[in-house]
Design an enzyme around this catalytic site. Sequence first.
Site, PDB file in Angstrom:
ATOM      1  N   HIS A   1       0.829  -1.065  -0.113  1.00  0.00           N
ATOM      2  CA  HIS A   1      -0.139   0.012  -0.121  1.00  0.00           C
ATOM      3  C   HIS A   1       0.824   1.233   0.059  1.00  0.00           C
ATOM      4  O   HIS A   1       0.718   2.222  -0.979  1.00  0.00           O
ATOM      5  CB  HIS A   1      -0.911  -0.120   1.049  1.00  0.00           C
ATOM      6  CG  HIS A   1      -1.720   1.134   1.507  1.00  0.00           C
ATOM      7  ND1 HIS A   1      -3.017   1.444   1.193  1.00  0.00           N
ATOM      8  CD2 HIS A   1      -1.371   2.253   1.743  1.00  0.00           C
ATOM      9  CE1 HIS A   1      -3.523   2.539   1.466  1.00  0.00           C
ATOM     10  NE2 HIS A   1      -2.613   3.335   1.937  1.00  0.00           N
ATOM     11  N   GLU A   2       1.726   1.436   0.960  1.00  0.00           N
ATOM     12  CA  GLU A   2       2.596   2.532   1.047  1.00  0.00           C
ATOM     13  C   GLU A   2       3.628   2.867  -0.133  1.00  0.00           C
ATOM     14  O   GLU A   2       3.638   3.915  -0.750  1.00  0.00           O
ATOM     15  CB  GLU A   2       3.571   2.571   2.496  1.00  0.00           C
ATOM     16  CG  GLU A   2       2.520   2.456   3.830  1.00  0.00           C
ATOM     17  CD  GLU A   2       1.676   3.620   3.731  1.00  0.00           C
ATOM     18  OE1 GLU A   2       1.864   4.777   3.116  1.00  0.00           O
ATOM     19  OE2 GLU A   2       0.480   3.408   4.410  1.00  0.00           O
TER      20      GLU A   2
ATOM     21  N   HIS B   1       1.662   4.110  -3.137  1.00  0.00           N
ATOM     22  CA  HIS B   1       1.453   5.606  -3.113  1.00  0.00           C
ATOM     23  C   HIS B   1       2.502   6.246  -3.994  1.00  0.00           C
ATOM     24  O   HIS B   1       2.514   7.245  -4.479  1.00  0.00           O
ATOM     25  CB  HIS B   1       1.524   6.080  -1.797  1.00  0.00           C
ATOM     26  CG  HIS B   1       0.415   6.130  -0.975  1.00  0.00           C
ATOM     27  ND1 HIS B   1      -0.960   6.624  -1.487  1.00  0.00           N
ATOM     28  CD2 HIS B   1      -0.070   5.644   0.413  1.00  0.00           C
ATOM     29  CE1 HIS B   1      -1.962   6.399  -0.792  1.00  0.00           C
ATOM     30  NE2 HIS B   1      -1.634   5.810   0.543  1.00  0.00           N
TER      31      HIS B   1
ATOM     32  N   GLU C   1      -6.100   6.304  -2.208  1.00  0.00           N
ATOM     33  CA  GLU C   1      -6.109   5.269  -1.205  1.00  0.00           C
ATOM     34  C   GLU C   1      -6.862   4.145  -1.853  1.00  0.00           C
ATOM     35  O   GLU C   1      -6.100   2.958  -1.468  1.00  0.00           O
ATOM     36  CB  GLU C   1      -7.067   5.750   0.072  1.00  0.00           C
ATOM     37  CG  GLU C   1      -6.457   6.699   1.112  1.00  0.00           C
ATOM     38  CD  GLU C   1      -5.370   5.979   1.761  1.00  0.00           C
ATOM     39  OE1 GLU C   1      -5.549   4.607   2.193  1.00  0.00           O
ATOM     40  OE2 GLU C   1      -4.019   6.324   1.691  1.00  0.00           O
TER      41      GLU C   1
ATOM     42  N   ASP D   1       0.431  -8.546  -1.981  1.00  0.00           N
ATOM     43  CA  ASP D   1       0.362  -9.407  -0.639  1.00  0.00           C
ATOM     44  C   ASP D   1      -0.377 -11.061  -1.166  1.00  0.00           C
ATOM     45  O   ASP D   1       0.330 -12.030  -0.664  1.00  0.00           O
ATOM     46  CB  ASP D   1      -0.943  -8.969   0.224  1.00  0.00           C
ATOM     47  CG  ASP D   1      -0.962  -9.721   1.601  1.00  0.00           C
ATOM     48  OD1 ASP D   1       0.182 -10.370   2.008  1.00  0.00           O
ATOM     49  OD2 ASP D   1      -1.921  -9.481   2.237  1.00  0.00           O
TER      50      ASP D   1
ATOM     51  N   ASP E   1      -9.697 -17.200  -0.905  1.00  0.00           N
ATOM     52  CA  ASP E   1      -9.520 -17.451   0.359  1.00  0.00           C
ATOM     53  C   ASP E   1     -10.558 -16.332   1.024  1.00  0.00           C
ATOM     54  O   ASP E   1     -10.580 -15.250   0.392  1.00  0.00           O
ATOM     55  CB  ASP E   1      -8.004 -16.849   0.731  1.00  0.00           C
ATOM     56  CG  ASP E   1      -7.648 -17.039   2.186  1.00  0.00           C
ATOM     57  OD1 ASP E   1      -8.454 -16.236   2.989  1.00  0.00           O
ATOM     58  OD2 ASP E   1      -6.975 -17.776   2.738  1.00  0.00           O
TER      59      ASP E   1
ATOM     60  N   GLU F   1      -4.757  -7.426   7.993  1.00  0.00           N
ATOM     61  CA  GLU F   1      -5.283  -8.313   8.930  1.00  0.00           C
ATOM     62  C   GLU F   1      -4.136  -9.174   9.753  1.00  0.00           C
ATOM     63  O   GLU F   1      -4.713  -9.825  10.583  1.00  0.00           O
ATOM     64  CB  GLU F   1      -6.083  -9.492   7.947  1.00  0.00           C
ATOM     65  CG  GLU F   1      -5.396 -10.312   7.132  1.00  0.00           C
ATOM     66  CD  GLU F   1      -4.743  -9.546   5.811  1.00  0.00           C
ATOM     67  OE1 GLU F   1      -4.327 -10.391   5.115  1.00  0.00           O
ATOM     68  OE2 GLU F   1      -5.006  -8.499   5.822  1.00  0.00           O
TER      69      GLU F   1
ATOM     70  N   HIS G   1     -10.050   7.988   3.461  1.00  0.00           N
ATOM     71  CA  HIS G   1     -10.080   6.396   3.857  1.00  0.00           C
ATOM     72  C   HIS G   1     -11.455   6.054   3.991  1.00  0.00           C
ATOM     73  O   HIS G   1     -11.987   5.039   3.827  1.00  0.00           O
ATOM     74  CB  HIS G   1      -9.348   6.467   5.049  1.00  0.00           C
ATOM     75  CG  HIS G   1      -8.153   6.531   5.272  1.00  0.00           C
ATOM     76  ND1 HIS G   1      -7.206   7.816   5.431  1.00  0.00           N
ATOM     77  CD2 HIS G   1      -7.016   5.616   4.930  1.00  0.00           C
ATOM     78  CE1 HIS G   1      -5.772   7.307   5.233  1.00  0.00           C
ATOM     79  NE2 HIS G   1      -5.757   6.422   4.986  1.00  0.00           N
TER      80      HIS G   1
END
Length: 916
Positions: free
Chosen positions: A410-411, A414, A434, A445, A455, A463, A502
């Site tokens: 995620h970061e 950006h 975002e 991931d 899944d 998580e 967000h």
Amino acid sequence: MMLGGVSGAHADDTGPGPVVAASGTGTDTPALVTGLSEKAAATGSAADAARGHLATRKSRYHIADPDRDLTAVTTRKSGKDETVRLQQKYKGITVLGGQYVVRMTDGDGRRTVTGTSGKYFTDLKVATTSAAVSEKTAISRAVGAVASGLGNAPLRAPATGKETTAPALTGKSNGLTILPQGEGVLTRHITVTGVDPTTGEPLAQEVYVDAHSGYPLLQYSALQTFGADTAGAGAAGATGSVPDAGTAASDELVVKGTGTRYNGESTEVNLYRGTDGALQTIDYSRRVANDSNVMIATYDARGREASSASGAWPSGIKTFRPATPELGPEYTNSGAVDAHWAAGQVYDYYHSEFGRDSLDGKGGFIYSLVGVVDGGRPYNNAFWDGSKMVYGQGGGDYRTFSADTDVVGHEMTHGVIQHSANLVYAGQSGAMNEALADYFGNAIDLAANHISMDDPDAALLGEDLCTTAGPRECALRDLDDGATTSKNFLGASYRSDNGGVHLNSTIFSGALWDMRQDLGADLADKVVYRALTAYMTPLDGFTEGRAAVIAAAQELGVSKAQLKLVKRSFDAHGIVPGWEKAIGVDSDTLLGKVNIAGTGAGAGGGRYATSRTNEDGSEPYSVWTGKTSGKGGTTLVSGNNGNYNVYADTDGKTVAWAEYTATSIQFHVRPVAGGIDRIVGASGTDVSALAIDGDYLVYTEMDPYTGGGHVGYINIRTGANGKVDGGGYQFSTAMPSVKDGKIAYAKLWAESDGYKLGVEVFDTATGTTKLMPSVDKNTAMGIGQTAITDDGVFWILDQDLADEGRTSVERSALDGSDHITVLPEASKDSVFTYSLTASDDAVTVMSVPMATSYANETMPKLYQVAPDGKGGARRVSCNRGDQVLPSADTGKRVVWLDGTTGYTDLVTRERPAGNC
């Protein structure tokens, strides 16, 4: 201009083109053109060919002189595809969000334009040669505006050893920028960075100061964080000393190591042995394998403050230095192994899937700082600061924030977004920023950890961060939460989550994730990446985002059935043209679409006063008044001379406001019944909200460099004026209220044994002050907004910093007697009171809960309670958007600024809605 809002332009997405979208507000240039096959110049640069295409088709694009008004930002080439991103300049000055993209193919000595998209504002006519406000004044006003925004929070004593006069904020000028509102607004763009003096957390605000009057008319946070627990990210690149990246590309640069991730999995870790012989967490393996310039370096930032890592390098910081290639438990528990390994996984994903060489596409270095803290306490968050990733140490229920690969993805995404569409991190464009970071972070991931899309936890983010809670209890977001615009979109001002970046992100990311489930991971990822890098531009909102994804899917040759699935994904989440009209409210609208920022409204005696501008936000703010019943019309009470008129208040007989000019801030008053507009005082620095009652006008004057606030007063009849504290800087006074010549305010001062907090009342008739004895100056941790009524004085009190931000509401008679607690702090029914306002019949508080995730319940909401506290607090309105800056009228009626519709509306209710 509404940042991240819908421009009114959208593509006809019923089939392939050529398709020319309807024009948006402020432009005749099409927002999206697809399906072209038009010859472009085969020789010269791609940027020249792109500008040449636009120049020869003025009837389509309406761009008078592309060579003069469009400068190349980036040119990306992938196979035969060339994408040129151009920045609009108006008379040489950058236009915020004015970017246009030209897509071409280049093969066999022939260039062909296949489409264009973006925003080029053709209606600009603003004068650019005379910026009356100096750079120094603009910086002061910008810093003051940020300080004023922080000043509405409870006043807190500084930490032991810190002086109240220590500069908390600094401003840096980025030159002139034109905001594309109407014919354009010339501004000075200032970046304000530093530390929130009340929380110690890092700050980075982008502030645009009107170059004519000096009013900070737009500001939003530059912080690009993973979660809600406040973090910082400076807009500027990090500065300071970093390790030598090396120049040779040979196998000797790579030392193979091993480490154990948080999940217990043993993994290979690439290290580097420096000239001093020490092993370092520096990975040159991609440089060797891909003939790249990239270096992946992971730094030990344990114990360093998050604020010191925002837009800068903490002094003396170094990479992790393991003694052997086998990294032990220390490197697992610190988060170093996961951060270093995952950074490589993110690089590999973008390189293998899209041929992208690092975050900037040019082999740029990848830096990670691991283990920062906040005031010495765990920092449960992560952020991108424009040049590097910063991961919080975690603590209690949370691991170090590099522990989950989707956080790292995620970061780092950006960074990819910054170097492509550069979606402005506010409003809808920020929510898309975002959403895209979540989408790709989660995709990475799953790929890196070999998790199937089937899944049941595949759509969760964060998580794996928790020490005890399971994935569903731990996750900060769920891309399968089913959020839609009609049921879940939350209208927010920029003071709340940067306008909902967000809060609203899973509406858009949910549509993308549905598409990934329907199309398959490989095709969906290619479509979204192409939309991001070749179609989207900085101010795109949800509707433009939909059009970009659909156009990218068509370009990549999806079948009709697949295209139907793409559209269905957006339809299911309510992202369709005109979706904003479906949002309803339970309040009465007094003035719709006032479109103001940084200023509120006042009420009293059956009337309201507020600032407003036109729908496109191009007019300087003027002050209007009307009846809170909604009956009758509205009356303009301020001048309209190009300056900004703000902080309006009324007692029902007189309207007061502040006018921002290039050299000072002037205080005006004018009778409601009509009469002369009089200037009764002025300030040379910045001020926050005014209040008026009878003969007295009160305000807080902010010193942007000391952080001190000082309550001033003016007798509008006699001209007598002063400061309740004499204007001294040994203490601060703030958040005043006034009634019958008596002024109440929060007070911070120093004694021999430390700083003290209290509530004081100043009597203008006698010049005497009375400190409320009902406040224990030795135990008070925070003092908030005051309000005076016939019943006495009310204020916010915080005596326990460990109760998740809950505060109490207190009341005493003006002499300090008859003290009661109206709303208790230590109670399951207490609220997170941030500010308050009161009439003789009711106290209204704005509650802003502390939260680790974003939802409607975490937004500012209004509660009302009887002056004696009986009956408890009830919700004023069940609106699901932002409810801010309330002002009490008579009875139980209160007016406030509401963001539910996606605009800023002035609304009211006669009585509380009750339980929502």
